[in-house]
Design an enzyme around this catalytic site. Structure first.
Site, PDB file in Angstrom:
ATOM      1  NE  ARG A  21     124.707   5.969  19.926  1.00  0.00           N
ATOM      2  CZ  ARG A  21     123.738   6.576  19.264  1.00  0.00           C
ATOM      3  NH1 ARG A  21     123.758   7.877  19.140  1.00  0.00           N
ATOM      4  NH2 ARG A  21     122.774   5.887  18.722  1.00  0.00           N
ATOM      5  CD  GLU A  33     121.681  -1.891  23.024  1.00  0.00           C
ATOM      6  OE1 GLU A  33     120.604  -2.240  22.511  1.00  0.00           O
ATOM      7  OE2 GLU A  33     122.387  -0.994  22.534  1.00  0.00           O
ATOM      8  CD  GLN A  38     109.019  -4.864  22.662  1.00  0.00           C
ATOM      9  OE1 GLN A  38     108.184  -4.253  22.025  1.00  0.00           O
ATOM     10  NE2 GLN A  38     109.406  -6.076  22.320  1.00  0.00           N
ATOM     11  CB  THR A  39     111.612   1.594  25.733  1.00  0.00           C
ATOM     12  OG1 THR A  39     110.849   0.614  26.440  1.00  0.00           O
ATOM     13  CG2 THR A  39     111.501   2.912  26.462  1.00  0.00           C
ATOM     14  CG  LEU A  76     111.155   1.436  30.801  1.00  0.00           C
ATOM     15  CD1 LEU A  76     111.045   2.779  30.109  1.00  0.00           C
ATOM     16  CD2 LEU A  76     112.547   1.286  31.402  1.00  0.00           C
ATOM     17  CE1 TYR A 116     119.768  -4.305  18.428  1.00  0.00           C
ATOM     18  CE2 TYR A 116     118.836  -4.402  20.642  1.00  0.00           C
ATOM     19  CZ  TYR A 116     119.400  -3.681  19.606  1.00  0.00           C
ATOM     20  OH  TYR A 116     119.608  -2.341  19.748  1.00  0.00           O
ATOM     21  CG  ASP A 134     117.274  -2.686  15.855  1.00  0.00           C
ATOM     22  OD1 ASP A 134     117.627  -2.558  14.653  1.00  0.00           O
ATOM     23  OD2 ASP A 134     117.245  -1.745  16.660  1.00  0.00           O
ATOM     24  CB  CYS A 195     112.968   9.755   0.629  1.00  0.00           C
ATOM     25  SG  CYS A 195     112.233   8.348   1.493  1.00  0.00           S
ATOM     26  CB  CYS A 198     117.509   9.965   2.527  1.00  0.00           C
ATOM     27  SG  CYS A 198     118.356   8.427   2.913  1.00  0.00           S
ATOM     28  CB  CYS A 204     117.190   4.188  -1.391  1.00  0.00           C
ATOM     29  SG  CYS A 204     115.834   3.326  -0.591  1.00  0.00           S
TER      30      CYS A 204
END
Length: 346
Positions: A21, A33, A38-39, A76, A116, A134, A195, A198, A204
């Site tokens: 980042r 990415e 899946q991880t 992985l 994605y 995603d 929640c 949140c 929401c």
């Protein structure tokens, strides 16, 4: 305060400090990415760090052998990601002089990069106004706006992408994309989100209608196939063993394994021992066969459950093409076999 402002404010206060980042360099962003498909971040982070140490640039990754890449990826899972990563690195290094395409449409043409990932790289590296969609995004938007579209339908991605595009501040798409994904990963989690704390609990729709646990709607159940693997772990008088490479398409392509006897069900000792006696090590005399564990190891993949047993087979003399323990440890194996080697063959 509108949705995107509130979301971005939350993000700036709560975001995790992740190495990919702190840069707009597409190489580490692309690596992260691909690894995080899946991880979970906690699982992917050590791999990201070991890859960027071993291969600091796309040229270093391109120069590596596929075996080196698979060995570092070991554990992985979804190994086609690693093979595609390697091929794409080679293409970028040789055909594009190491320079990544700088827009969504061109990124999408690269091997292993879907909508994605292309959107993530294009927005994070080049601030292109393109939304990421995603699982996190499906979840956050379907709950906040009470959208009952089945997310397994092909049309769902388009619907959610156009909604995300509308919400996205056009002068800073990268931060919005980061924020919505982080919000789904940390706050609006799949099961039992808290929640009460949140920032969106006043607006929401799913919370107001008590539908949080029903969204997003996802219909298809994956059909799981059971397979029964019996691995034959030979040992000759020099303690050499024998392995093979999985070259056929399917799971674990280009990883190594012990000779494999696949059966239709879990078979007993006598059946497997008989098969080993008649089919394997014809040039050597087998002195003993034993099961390492009475119960098979269950190894779950997304569409397959593997029931795995390891059979130790001691043979007299030397095995043809046998390899020693040192060589064995340098090769890439599926994690379930790697763990067996570490535990049982030391």
């Amino acid at each position: 305060m509108n949705f995107s402002n509130l979301l971005i404010k939350w993000y700036l206060q709560n975001k995790r400090d992740l190495p990919w980042r702190n840069t707009t360099d597409p190489y580490p962003i692309w690596l992260s990415e691909i690894m995080l498909q899946q991880t979970r971040v906690a699982q992917g982070m050590p791999y990201f760090l070991s890859f960027t140490t071993a291969f600091p640039t796309v040229f270093d990754l391109a120069k590596a052998s596929e075996e080196q890449v698979l060995k570092l990826w070991q554990g992985l899972g979804y190994y086609s990601r690693a093979r595609n990563l390697h091929k794409t690195a080679q293409y970028i290094a040789s055909d594009l002089n190491g320079i990544f395409p700088d827009n969504y449409d061109e990124l999408l043409k690269l091997k292993g990069i879907g909508e994605y990932t292309a959107a993530a790289i294009a927005s994070f590296s080049y601030n292109e106004v393109v939304p990421v969609v995603d699982g996190n995004v499906f979840r956050v938007l379907s709950r906040y706006f009470d959208i009952e579209t089945d997310i397994t339908q092909a049309s769902a991605k388009k619907e959610f992408a156009s909604l995300a595009f509308e919400l996205m501040p056009k002068d800073n798409p990268a931060i919005f994309n980061q924020a919505i994904m982080e919000f789904g990963a940390l706050q609006c989690v799949p099961k039992s989100p808290n929640c009460t704390i949140c920032v969106f609990n006043g607006s929401c729709a799913a919370l107001q209608k008590k539908k949080v646990d029903q969204l997003p709607v996802k219909s298809k159940k994956i059909k799981v196939r059971n397979r029964y693997f019996n691995y034959i772990v030979a040992s000759d008088e020099s303690e050499n063993t024998i392995i093979q490479k999985r070259t056929s398409k399917g799971i674990w392509h280009n990883l190594y394994e012990f000779p494999l006897l696949e059966t239709d069900q879990e078979e007993d000792f006598n059946f497997v021992a008989e098969q080993i006696q008649s089919e394997y090590f014809k040039e050597n005399t087998i002195s003993s066969i034993s099961e390492t564990h009475e119960k098979s190891i269950l190894h779950k993949l997304s569409h397959q459950h593997l029931h795995i047993k390891f059979w130790k087979v001691n043979v007299e003399g030397l095995i043809k093409d046998g390899i020693n323990q040192e060589t064995l440890k340098t090769l890439p194996f599926p994690i379930v076999i790697h763990n067996f080697i570490e535990k049982e063959l030391n």
